[in-house]
Design a protein around this motif. Structure first.
Motif, mmCIF file in Angstrom:
data_model
loop_
_atom_site.group_PDB
_atom_site.id
_atom_site.type_symbol
_atom_site.label_atom_id
_atom_site.label_comp_id
_atom_site.label_asym_id
_atom_site.label_seq_id
_atom_site.Cartn_x
_atom_site.Cartn_y
_atom_site.Cartn_z
ATOM 1 N N LEU A 196 -25.466 -30.478 -12.405
ATOM 2 C CA LEU A 196 -26.396 -29.822 -11.493
ATOM 3 C C LEU A 196 -26.475 -30.644 -10.224
ATOM 4 N N ARG A 197 -25.988 -30.066 -9.114
ATOM 5 C CA ARG A 197 -25.958 -30.768 -7.843
ATOM 6 C C ARG A 197 -25.379 -32.174 -7.999
ATOM 7 N N GLY A 198 -24.277 -32.266 -8.767
ATOM 8 C CA GLY A 198 -23.540 -33.505 -8.903
ATOM 9 C C GLY A 198 -24.005 -34.428 -10.004
ATOM 10 N N THR A 199 -25.075 -34.090 -10.701
ATOM 11 C CA THR A 199 -25.599 -34.922 -11.787
ATOM 12 C C THR A 199 -25.258 -34.293 -13.128
ATOM 13 N N SER A 200 -24.613 -35.059 -14.017
ATOM 14 C CA SER A 200 -24.270 -34.526 -15.333
ATOM 15 C C SER A 200 -25.530 -34.373 -16.171
ATOM 16 N N LEU A 201 -25.578 -33.297 -16.947
ATOM 17 C CA LEU A 201 -26.788 -32.953 -17.693
ATOM 18 C C LEU A 201 -26.666 -33.163 -19.192
ATOM 19 N N CYS A 244 -21.377 -25.591 -0.798
ATOM 20 C CA CYS A 244 -22.200 -25.086 -1.901
ATOM 21 C C CYS A 244 -22.777 -26.248 -2.705
ATOM 22 N N ASP A 245 -23.833 -25.975 -3.434
ATOM 23 C CA ASP A 245 -24.377 -26.979 -4.339
ATOM 24 C C ASP A 245 -23.305 -27.382 -5.350
ATOM 25 N N ALA A 246 -23.296 -28.642 -5.708
ATOM 26 C CA ALA A 246 -22.292 -29.161 -6.642
ATOM 27 C C ALA A 246 -22.707 -28.864 -8.078
ATOM 28 N N ASP A 247 -22.765 -27.571 -8.402
ATOM 29 C CA ASP A 247 -23.077 -27.080 -9.741
ATOM 30 C C ASP A 247 -21.752 -26.753 -10.418
ATOM 31 N N LEU A 248 -21.384 -27.542 -11.415
ATOM 32 C CA LEU A 248 -20.055 -27.489 -12.000
ATOM 33 C C LEU A 248 -20.156 -27.398 -13.519
ATOM 34 N N VAL A 249 -19.126 -26.814 -14.136
ATOM 35 C CA VAL A 249 -19.079 -26.695 -15.595
ATOM 36 C C VAL A 249 -17.684 -27.032 -16.086
ATOM 37 N N ALA A 250 -17.609 -27.995 -17.012
ATOM 38 C CA ALA A 250 -16.363 -28.262 -17.727
ATOM 39 C C ALA A 250 -16.348 -27.369 -18.967
ATOM 40 N N THR A 263 -25.558 -33.946 -2.989
ATOM 41 C CA THR A 263 -25.776 -32.843 -3.938
ATOM 42 C C THR A 263 -24.863 -31.647 -3.685
ATOM 43 N N VAL A 264 -23.955 -31.768 -2.708
ATOM 44 C CA VAL A 264 -23.146 -30.609 -2.333
ATOM 45 C C VAL A 264 -21.658 -30.909 -2.450
ATOM 46 N N MET A 292 -13.348 -41.222 3.662
ATOM 47 C CA MET A 292 -14.727 -40.993 3.217
ATOM 48 C C MET A 292 -14.836 -41.322 1.735
ATOM 49 N N ARG A 293 -15.924 -41.947 1.359
ATOM 50 C CA ARG A 293 -16.168 -42.266 -0.046
ATOM 51 C C ARG A 293 -17.165 -41.252 -0.606
ATOM 52 N N TYR A 294 -16.775 -40.594 -1.690
ATOM 53 C CA TYR A 294 -17.602 -39.549 -2.291
ATOM 54 C C TYR A 294 -18.398 -40.121 -3.470
ATOM 55 N N ASP A 295 -19.444 -39.404 -3.823
ATOM 56 C CA ASP A 295 -20.240 -39.808 -4.987
ATOM 57 C C ASP A 295 -19.567 -39.410 -6.296
ATOM 58 N N LEU A 296 -18.868 -38.298 -6.277
ATOM 59 C CA LEU A 296 -18.249 -37.782 -7.497
ATOM 60 C C LEU A 296 -17.026 -36.969 -7.123
ATOM 61 N N VAL A 297 -15.957 -37.130 -7.899
ATOM 62 C CA VAL A 297 -14.808 -36.232 -7.816
ATOM 63 C C VAL A 297 -14.524 -35.708 -9.215
ATOM 64 N N VAL A 298 -14.387 -34.408 -9.349
ATOM 65 C CA VAL A 298 -14.013 -33.784 -10.618
ATOM 66 C C VAL A 298 -12.691 -33.065 -10.403
ATOM 67 N N ARG A 299 -11.710 -33.392 -11.263
ATOM 68 C CA ARG A 299 -10.372 -32.801 -11.160
ATOM 69 C C ARG A 299 -10.103 -31.923 -12.378
ATOM 70 N N SER A 300 -9.378 -30.860 -12.144
ATOM 71 C CA SER A 300 -8.971 -29.982 -13.248
ATOM 72 C C SER A 300 -7.682 -29.275 -12.877
ATOM 73 N N ARG A 301 -6.822 -29.087 -13.876
ATOM 74 C CA ARG A 301 -5.621 -28.282 -13.660
ATOM 75 C C ARG A 301 -5.950 -26.791 -13.693
ATOM 76 N N ARG A 302 -7.200 -26.468 -14.026
ATOM 77 C CA ARG A 302 -7.631 -25.064 -14.101
ATOM 78 C C ARG A 302 -8.980 -24.921 -13.410
ATOM 79 N N ALA A 303 -9.005 -25.225 -12.123
ATOM 80 C CA ALA A 303 -10.239 -25.085 -11.347
ATOM 81 C C ALA A 303 -10.368 -23.635 -10.886
ATOM 82 N N VAL A 304 -11.498 -23.026 -11.181
ATOM 83 C CA VAL A 304 -11.720 -21.609 -10.868
ATOM 84 C C VAL A 304 -12.397 -21.531 -9.501
ATOM 85 N N LEU A 305 -11.584 -21.318 -8.491
ATOM 86 C CA LEU A 305 -12.025 -21.308 -7.099
ATOM 87 C C LEU A 305 -12.198 -19.870 -6.606
#
Length: 445
Positions: free
Chosen positions: A420-425, A377-383, A28-29, A1-14
């Motif tokens: 916000l839902r996969g779009t950088s702000l 969940c909505d792809a609401d992410l924070v670096a 958006t999810v 599957m090809r995704y719109d966005l992948v964000v990687r982190s060594r400290r992902a808070v799951l």
């Protein structure tokens, strides 16, 4: 599957803890959460390295004030501040706007005022006021998160308080809907007029007993009706045990506190520094420590801003008189850093902060797609850089007026990017929102 966005982190808070991970976004999810080094085909692949990846925060207590008092704050400015601070969903309070959100017509007017202006997603609380009981069910059906009431003068005449009989009546109605009532719990009979520049006198005018007496009324009414109730902006730590005891007895009660009660202590506030005025007030360091312990023990559920700005001339009158100044702290952009600054010193982890400021407020507001880095969940992410410190420059804040008690304070933890839902702000250089606002207006799930 090809995704719109992948964000990687060594400290992902799951939801199950912090670990190296990749978060894959489709549309958006969040479509998948995998190992940090997982091979994903994606339009964009962002590797944060050692920067933390948090879920977008949910601030369930924000006074936007539009329409009617947009000169105090507005949807455009409040949501810009939210985005810059890693908050991807705000829940707007029903008062300080004109009209207040106490009818479906007023909710419609507020949604129209917000349309097209919001940088983050926005949901709405309804208001419960005397004579407004017939509007509760229609507002609930229209998608509000729940209902806000006061048990004393709210500070604005168009949003009067409920008496004990009114509180019980409203809770009886909301019990039938399984809807939430959030309560400003201070007892006006225990409050004295405030005047003068001395902050200690202002704090003494709103003693802990005012919160205790009001919370006793809420507990009694919730026990009688079986309804859900929530105490907003808990300041008096002596009430923590009472809240925990009520919950242990099966009463459906939750509570929040705010960054300013966890960061500041009354001993720090200079005479005439009216930017520190809020109701209930910031109390002493012993009280602050007890609030932290209540939060860490789970008796306090969440931490939200109670962002309540106003024009500088109302907040900081030339006299520095605490009786004259508007009561409210402007901190929407700074809450994450303020809480993390103290939490890390106490040995707490980013997992705790994400629970207090994202997952728990989302659950309180009934927004199931928010507050977690989880599939669906909505792809609401924070670096977030949890090590970087900075001095707060009020002139660089995004809310409408650059007045805040955090001005000049050194905080630790800086938001580097918000999605916000996969779009950088945020613009990568300035850290402020860039592009066009794409926030949605939400209904209760």
């Amino acid at each position: 599957m090809r995704y719109d966005l992948v964000v990687r982190s060594r400290r992902a808070v799951l939801p199950d803890g912090t670990r190296p991970a990749s978060v894959a976004v489709s549309g958006t999810v969040i479509a998948a959460v995998g190992d940090y080094g997982a091979r994903h085909e994606a339009e964009r692949d962002v590797d944060l390295g050692d920067l933390a990846l948090l879920p977008g925060l949910v601030d369930s207590h924000v006074h936007v004030n539009e329409p009617g008092r947009t000169e105090w704050e507005g949807f455009a400015t409040a949501t810009r501040a939210a985005a810059a601070g890693g908050v991807t969903t705000i829940c707007d309070m029903p008062l300080n706007s004109l009209p207040p959100t106490t009818s479906v017509a007023a909710l419609t007017e507020k949604r129209a005022a917000a349309a097209g202006k919001c940088w983050v997603d926005v949901a709405f609380w309804g208001g419960a006021v005397p004579g407004g009981q017939a509007s509760l069910r229609p507002l609930h059906d229209a998608g509000v998160l729940g209902f806000k009431c006061f048990l004393l003068d709210s500070g604005v005449p168009e949003f009067p308080p409920l008496d004990v009989a009114g509180l019980r009546s409203v809770l009886s109605e909301l019990a039938e809907l399984d809807a939430l009532l959030i309560v400003h719990a201070e007892d006006g009979a225990e409050i004295k007029p405030a005047a003068g520049r001395d902050f200690g006198s202002f704090v003494a005018s709103r003693p802990p007993v005012a919160e205790r007496r009001a919370i006793e009324k809420v507990i009694s009414a919730a026990a009688r009706t079986g309804a859900r109730a929530h105490i907003v902006h808990l300041s008096a730590a002596e009430c923590v045990a009472m809240i925990a005891g009520a919950r242990a007895a099966g009463i459906r009660l939750t509570a929040e506190t705010c960054p300013h009660y966890l960061y500041f202590a009354s001993e720090q506030v200079p005479d005439g520094a009216t930017e520190f005025k809020c109701c209930p007030p910031i109390r002493d360091s012993v009280n602050r420590e007890a609030l932290w312990r209540g939060l860490e023990a789970g008796a306090i559920d969440c931490v939200v801003s109670d962002h309540s700005p106003c024009p500088p001339e109302l907040k900081s009158p030339g006299s520095g008189d605490f009786g004259e100044a508007w009561g409210g702290i402007a901190s929407l952009q700074l809450g994450l850093s303020a809480v993390w600054t103290v939490a890390r010193r106490r040995g707490r982890a980013l997992d705790d902060v994400a629970q207090w400021m994202a997952a728990a407020p989302a659950a309180l507001a009934g927004l199931r797609a928010k507050g977690r880095l989880a599939t669906g969940c909505d792809a609401d992410l924070v670096a977030f850089d949890p090590e970087e410190s900075y001095v707060v420059d009020a002139a660089r804040l995004q809310h409408r007026h650059p007045v805040t008690p955090y001005a000049g304070r050194t905080l630790t933890g800086r938001v580097r990017q918000t999605w916000l839902r996969g779009t950088s702000l945020l613009d990568a250089e300035s850290g402020v929102p860039d592009g066009e606002p794409a926030g949605r207006l939400l209904n209760r799930d």
